[in-house]
Structures are given as structure tokens and as C-alpha cells.
Motif scaffolding. Sequence first.
Motif, PDB file in Angstrom:
ATOM      1  N   ARG A 212      -6.230  12.163  13.726  1.00 20.14           N
ATOM      2  CA  ARG A 212      -7.128  12.115  12.687  1.00 20.14           C
ATOM      3  C   ARG A 212      -6.815  10.507  12.220  1.00 20.14           C
ATOM      4  N   ILE A 213      -5.405  10.413  11.631  1.00 20.63           N
ATOM      5  CA  ILE A 213      -4.988   9.169  11.141  1.00 20.63           C
ATOM      6  C   ILE A 213      -5.123   7.978  12.146  1.00 20.63           C
ATOM      7  N   TYR A 214      -4.647   8.207  13.420  1.00 19.43           N
ATOM      8  CA  TYR A 214      -4.939   7.054  14.339  1.00 19.43           C
ATOM      9  C   TYR A 214      -6.401   7.005  14.454  1.00 19.43           C
ATOM     10  N   GLY A 215      -7.347   7.736  14.561  1.00 22.93           N
ATOM     11  CA  GLY A 215      -8.670   7.517  14.410  1.00 22.93           C
ATOM     12  C   GLY A 215      -9.173   6.457  13.250  1.00 22.93           C
ATOM     13  N   MET A 216      -8.847   6.587  12.287  1.00 26.33           N
ATOM     14  CA  MET A 216      -9.023   6.246  11.030  1.00 26.33           C
ATOM     15  C   MET A 216      -8.427   4.666  10.942  1.00 26.33           C
ATOM     16  N   ALA A 217      -7.247   4.842  11.486  1.00 22.23           N
ATOM     17  CA  ALA A 217      -6.365   3.499  11.529  1.00 22.23           C
ATOM     18  C   ALA A 217      -7.430   2.363  12.340  1.00 22.23           C
ATOM     19  N   LYS A 218      -8.003   2.882  13.304  1.00 24.60           N
ATOM     20  CA  LYS A 218      -8.785   1.989  14.457  1.00 24.60           C
ATOM     21  C   LYS A 218      -9.814   1.456  13.761  1.00 24.60           C
ATOM     22  N   GLN A 219     -10.356   1.943  12.380  1.00 21.39           N
ATOM     23  CA  GLN A 219     -11.628   1.557  11.743  1.00 21.39           C
ATOM     24  C   GLN A 219     -11.345   0.174  10.818  1.00 21.39           C
ATOM     25  N   GLN A 220      -9.872   0.097  10.525  1.00 22.93           N
ATOM     26  CA  GLN A 220      -9.231  -0.869   9.666  1.00 22.93           C
ATOM     27  C   GLN A 220      -9.891  -1.095   8.336  1.00 22.93           C
ATOM     28  N   LYS A 221     -10.097  -0.006   7.860  1.00 17.57           N
ATOM     29  CA  LYS A 221     -10.467   0.319   6.552  1.00 17.57           C
ATOM     30  C   LYS A 221      -9.382   0.054   5.179  1.00 17.57           C
ATOM     31  N   GLY A 222      -8.120  -0.043   5.877  1.00 18.89           N
ATOM     32  CA  GLY A 222      -7.099  -0.217   5.065  1.00 18.89           C
ATOM     33  C   GLY A 222      -5.765   0.630   5.406  1.00 18.89           C
ATOM     34  N   VAL A 223      -4.857   0.327   4.596  1.00 18.28           N
ATOM     35  CA  VAL A 223      -3.716   1.189   4.975  1.00 18.28           C
ATOM     36  C   VAL A 223      -3.689   2.685   5.006  1.00 18.28           C
ATOM     37  N   LEU A 224      -2.860   3.032   6.151  1.00 12.45           N
ATOM     38  CA  LEU A 224      -3.007   4.636   6.152  1.00 12.45           C
ATOM     39  C   LEU A 224      -1.379   5.041   6.152  1.00 12.45           C
TER      40      LEU A 224
END
Length: 430
Positions: A212-224
Motif C-alpha cells: 500500500r505504501i508503495y502504491g501511495m508513493a507512486k502518486q507523489q503526494k508527499g513523504v511516506l
Amino acid sequence: MIQMSSIGDNLNAEQSVLGAVFLDSNVLDQITFLEDRDFQVGRHREIYKIMRKLEKNGVPLDLITITEELDRLNMIENVGGVNYLSQLAESCPTTANIEFYAKIVRSKAMERRIKDTSLIIGDMSRADYESDEEFFSYVEQLVTQLRPQDNTKMKSFSESKKDYFEYLEKQNEFIKTGFEQFDKWAHGAWRGWLWVLAGRPSVGKTAMLLQRIYGMAKQQKGVLMIFSQEMKKESLIDRLVSQSTGISFNKIKTKKLNERERTLVEMAYENFEYLPIFIQDSAGVTIEEVRATAKQLKKKHGRIAAIAVDYLQIMRIPQKKGESRAQAIGNVTGEAKRIAMDLDCCFIMLSQMSRDFEKALKPQLSHLKESGSIEQDADMVEFLWHDPSDTAMGGKVIQQTFAKGRDTGLNDFRLLFQGWIQRFNELPRE
């Protein structure tokens, strides 16, 4: 009669505030931001405390009631006696400027607190601490205490109109997770959420979190940010590499890679370098450390998309005297929710499930281990669990139950977990 030297004189400003309250106690409603600690003069501080106490108890405020209360507490002489109270009552000819005087008092108080705090920090730098983080955590607490209380956040519809229509014009920002069925239903992860992901051991909680973190990171919406307390950073990267390349997790873990696989790993790692994912592997992390680290990264990188902690029950959670373990955990989940709100990010927290679930047909909120405040504070509660009667080719079927969704409602999904590559796939809905 007390002589007023100048409006800018802090002591005279304190006298003017108290005198205005003697003149008309209703003015206390105009200065709700003023705290008793803001008064520099000790007797002024005690008088203001009594004023607020009587107001809270519904007692009319005047020279007689305040004098009686001070006398009852054997404090009348400490504040200068009846004569000084009478002088205060006569010192302010009008209540019109009380808010102006109160702001002077608070401003001067902030100056004093900043100076005092800088001295304390200077002394702290010469003391011994178990770790740098303990030192910085204490500094964070001191700085937080500097902030004045704000009790004036209530607004009428008229006062809120501009803010509301600006809010309507602004599109909601969701962060896609890479799980299409979930993203279609929930729109993605929501900023401000406390998202609790729970499951029994070996059900794939960490693998789900990483995917899930990987999927969110690809959106480039901020630091994870990932705080890992059981696994080393390299172990998490092993799992991410396995997910993204399809190379057996066991081969990566045991370092038995052929030349082609090694090349794929290097290519995957290069792709990770472009993603804003940060990992800290340390046992017994505190919620204060999480907040401090997140604030530092926000200052450096501009925005936080998500914070993830794996997992709640093994955090370092201090218990105050007389406080239960569940209450102490509640303090942590409450603070996690505040962090999500303050930093406008999604806070994902992994949690254990209790053994009681093994006797149930389907997980309930009560199956969260030490649940109480967890289920209350969370916006989203997700359970991963295995139903032995549900099988499919190519992996292990995992049930995904959303037992609480403050913004979304409830739902269930079926996932196929391919453990050898640490990857989940959504199965068609029946």
C-alpha cells in the motif's frame, strides 16, 4: 488609587484587566484566551484564578464574592488584602479596552516563557540523556508548552461563511493505494485519517502495508514514513523488491540470486530511489518520536502523505501511576489521530487481534487487542483474516474486512496472497 503609568506597562495592563472584571464580569467572555499563568505578578495570578473559578461555578463576580473566596482559602493577605482589591476595582474606568490590555499581558507572558525555556534548554544540554531522541522529545514538550491555549475557536455560520465556500471550491485530495477495488470504493487513503490495520500473526499485515505504501508513493503526494519495530530496514526492502520484481522473497532473503535476478533487483532499487519513502528501524519507538520525526521531514520536504507504524502494541508506551495499559494505549492512538490532523496526512497503524477472534465467524471491532480507544480514535479499521473454507489457485485467500469507515461505510474484499513474493492481488467480487 493605583496610578496608571502607560498602556505599554505590563503591570498596569494586568491591573487594568482585573479592574475591568470587577467593573463588569461579563468581559471575561472577551478574554477567554488569557491564562492565569500569563500574569507576571503572583497576586494578580491568584486573583484571576479565583475569578475564573467563581465564573465556572456560576457565582456572581464582584468585590464581595471574590474577597470572601480569597478569605475562605486563607489567601486574602497574600494578594494584598481588601485594600488592594478595592484599589483594583477602582482602577479601571471602562471595560472598552480590556481585550487590548489582555493581549499585552499575554504577549509579555510569551516573552518571559521563551526566555525561561531557552535557559532550561541550555541547562539540559549539560545533562546526561539515554539518547538524543529523549533529549529532543523533551525539547518538543517544552516548546509545545509555550503555545498559548486558544479557547476562542467557536464560530457562527456568519463567521464561517468565507471558510466554508473556500472549502467547497477546493477538491478533496485522496491518495490512491494501487488496489483498484478499494480505491474505487473509498477513493483512496484520506488525509487526516487514523487507519488501523489488524490481523493475527503471519496473515500478511506487513506485506499489505508495504504494498500500500508503495502504491501511495507512486502518486507523489508527499513523504511516506515507515517506523519498523520488528524488522530491519533491509528486510522491508527485501519484501518491496520481491513484490515489484516477482523474484522469490526467500531467494532475495538468502541472497541466492543469479545474474539476471541481481540485475532486476538493481533496476527495482533504482526505481525506489525516486520514491519519497523513508524507513526507520528501531524498537520501542514513542509517539513523541514519531511526531518529531514527521515534523522534521515535513519541514524539509514540504508535505507528508502517510505515516506508518508497525505495530502499535510494541511501541514504548509509558503508563502513569494508576493508569491501565488500555488507557495508555488510548493516549497513543489519540495522539496518532492528532498527528494525522495536524500534519494533514494519513496515519496507518498496524495492530494485533485478540485470540477471541479464533472463536468467531468474522472479526469485530472488539477483536482489536486492547481495543477500547483504538476503535474509538480510528477513522478506518481494517482486518485481514483467513477463512479456511475459501480457497483459490495460485495463493492463499485472505479476507479483507473494513469493520469501521467513518467516511466510507463498511465493506469486504477478497485478496489472493502470494506469500513467496509478498504480494496481494484483489480477487473478483462475488
